[in-house]
Scaffold this motif. Structure first.
Motif, mmCIF file in Angstrom:
data_model
loop_
_atom_site.group_PDB
_atom_site.id
_atom_site.type_symbol
_atom_site.label_atom_id
_atom_site.label_comp_id
_atom_site.label_asym_id
_atom_site.label_seq_id
_atom_site.Cartn_x
_atom_site.Cartn_y
_atom_site.Cartn_z
ATOM 1 N N ASP A 2 0.821 -1.206 0.000
ATOM 2 C CA ASP A 2 0.000 0.000 0.000
ATOM 3 C C ASP A 2 0.854 1.255 0.000
ATOM 4 O OD1 ASP A 2 -2.307 -1.476 -0.017
ATOM 5 O OD2 ASP A 2 -2.479 -1.504 2.166
ATOM 6 N N GLU A 3 2.004 1.210 0.680
ATOM 7 C CA GLU A 3 2.892 2.362 0.696
ATOM 8 C C GLU A 3 3.464 2.623 -0.688
ATOM 9 O OE1 GLU A 3 5.659 0.983 3.511
ATOM 10 O OE2 GLU A 3 4.355 1.303 5.222
ATOM 11 N N THR A 4 3.749 1.560 -1.427
ATOM 12 C CA THR A 4 4.289 1.714 -2.772
ATOM 13 C C THR A 4 3.262 2.354 -3.690
ATOM 14 O OG1 THR A 4 5.602 -0.276 -2.438
ATOM 15 C CG2 THR A 4 5.350 0.491 -4.684
ATOM 16 N N ILE A 5 2.025 1.928 -3.610
ATOM 17 C CA ILE A 5 0.975 2.503 -4.444
ATOM 18 C C ILE A 5 0.739 3.962 -4.057
ATOM 19 C CG2 ILE A 5 -1.476 2.388 -5.005
ATOM 20 C CD1 ILE A 5 -1.233 -0.645 -4.875
ATOM 21 N N ALA A 6 0.789 4.248 -2.774
ATOM 22 C CA ALA A 6 0.591 5.630 -2.330
ATOM 23 C C ALA A 6 1.699 6.545 -2.836
ATOM 24 C CB ALA A 6 0.518 5.684 -0.814
ATOM 25 N N HIS A 8 3.333 6.175 -5.579
ATOM 26 C CA HIS A 8 3.239 6.271 -7.031
ATOM 27 C C HIS A 8 1.860 6.737 -7.495
ATOM 28 C CE1 HIS A 8 7.125 4.466 -7.541
ATOM 29 N NE2 HIS A 8 6.770 3.430 -6.781
ATOM 30 N N LEU A 9 1.104 7.320 -6.614
ATOM 31 C CA LEU A 9 -0.259 7.731 -6.946
ATOM 32 C C LEU A 9 -0.296 8.761 -8.075
ATOM 33 C CD1 LEU A 9 -3.216 7.359 -6.251
ATOM 34 C CD2 LEU A 9 -2.998 9.204 -4.591
ATOM 35 N N ALA A 10 0.624 9.690 -8.090
ATOM 36 C CA ALA A 10 0.643 10.702 -9.150
ATOM 37 C C ALA A 10 0.896 10.059 -10.512
ATOM 38 C CB ALA A 10 1.705 11.747 -8.861
ATOM 39 N N GLU A 11 1.803 9.093 -10.566
ATOM 40 C CA GLU A 11 2.066 8.391 -11.819
ATOM 41 C C GLU A 11 0.839 7.613 -12.285
ATOM 42 O OE1 GLU A 11 5.708 6.092 -11.987
ATOM 43 O OE2 GLU A 11 6.494 7.286 -10.339
ATOM 44 N N ILE A 12 0.145 6.999 -11.354
ATOM 45 C CA ILE A 12 -1.048 6.224 -11.701
ATOM 46 C C ILE A 12 -2.137 7.147 -12.238
ATOM 47 C CG2 ILE A 12 -2.894 4.806 -10.738
ATOM 48 C CD1 ILE A 12 -0.768 3.646 -8.802
ATOM 49 N N VAL A 13 -2.326 8.293 -11.595
ATOM 50 C CA VAL A 13 -3.344 9.242 -12.048
ATOM 51 C C VAL A 13 -2.994 9.774 -13.438
ATOM 52 C CG1 VAL A 13 -4.356 11.519 -11.593
ATOM 53 C CG2 VAL A 13 -4.098 9.868 -9.736
ATOM 54 N N GLU A 14 -1.731 10.115 -13.675
ATOM 55 C CA GLU A 14 -1.311 10.587 -14.997
ATOM 56 C C GLU A 14 -1.532 9.522 -16.061
ATOM 57 O OE1 GLU A 14 2.713 11.865 -14.834
ATOM 58 O OE2 GLU A 14 2.277 13.588 -13.567
ATOM 59 N N LEU A 15 -1.244 8.274 -15.723
ATOM 60 C CA LEU A 15 -1.445 7.178 -16.659
ATOM 61 C C LEU A 15 -2.921 7.003 -16.997
ATOM 62 C CD1 LEU A 15 -0.283 4.750 -18.228
ATOM 63 C CD2 LEU A 15 -0.613 3.408 -16.141
ATOM 64 N N VAL A 16 -3.777 7.081 -16.003
ATOM 65 C CA VAL A 16 -5.224 6.946 -16.232
ATOM 66 C C VAL A 16 -5.740 8.098 -17.090
ATOM 67 C CG1 VAL A 16 -7.475 6.988 -15.079
ATOM 68 C CG2 VAL A 16 -5.650 5.550 -14.191
ATOM 69 N N ARG A 79 5.273 -0.098 -14.133
ATOM 70 C CA ARG A 79 5.436 -1.523 -13.807
ATOM 71 C C ARG A 79 6.832 -1.796 -13.263
ATOM 72 N NH1 ARG A 79 3.786 -5.305 -18.532
ATOM 73 N NH2 ARG A 79 4.760 -6.743 -17.068
ATOM 74 N N ARG A 80 7.867 -1.183 -13.861
ATOM 75 C CA ARG A 80 9.233 -1.370 -13.365
ATOM 76 C C ARG A 80 9.398 -0.802 -11.961
ATOM 77 N NH1 ARG A 80 11.064 -0.138 -18.772
ATOM 78 N NH2 ARG A 80 11.075 2.038 -18.163
ATOM 79 N N SER A 81 8.830 0.366 -11.721
ATOM 80 C CA SER A 81 8.990 0.984 -10.390
ATOM 81 C C SER A 81 8.203 0.235 -9.323
ATOM 82 C CB SER A 81 8.613 2.455 -10.440
ATOM 83 O OG SER A 81 7.241 2.599 -10.729
ATOM 84 N N LEU A 82 7.059 -0.360 -9.707
ATOM 85 C CA LEU A 82 6.302 -1.126 -8.724
ATOM 86 C C LEU A 82 6.927 -2.497 -8.468
ATOM 87 C CD1 LEU A 82 2.605 -0.363 -9.732
ATOM 88 C CD2 LEU A 82 3.832 0.423 -7.709
#
Length: 85
Positions: A2-6, A8-16, A79-82
């Motif tokens: 969960d800490e990893t996703i938190a 990288h949240l900005a990257e996930i939002v930009e990707l979406v 994917r690489r960073s996660l």
């Protein structure tokens, strides 16, 4: 995890957002192409040519400029960073 996703949240939002943008622009391109076919079958050649050109530009930006050049590399980077511990 969960800490990893938190983090990288900005990257996930930009990707979406980039994925949704590519989809919307591609859908507009497909719609313009269908309008071009309708105009061509209706005998309006000049209008059909303009709609066809606008549809090609929209498809270029949706599929290539955003889809292949932005979304795919960002997805690979995320994917690489996660995957890193």
């Amino acid at each position: 995890m969960d800490e990893t996703i938190a983090t990288h949240l900005a990257e996930i939002v930009e990707l979406v957002v980039a994925t949704i943008g590519a989809g919307v622009i591609s859908a507009v391109g497909i719609y313009l192409e269908s309008l071009a076919l309708g105009a061509l079958s209706g005998g309006q050649f000049e209008v059909a040519v303009w709609l066809f050109a606008a549809g090609l530009v929209a498809l270029y930006f949706g599929v290539y400029a955003l889809g292949l050049s932005e979304v795919i590399p960002r997805l690979r980077q995320l994917r690489r960073s996660l995957a890193q511990p």
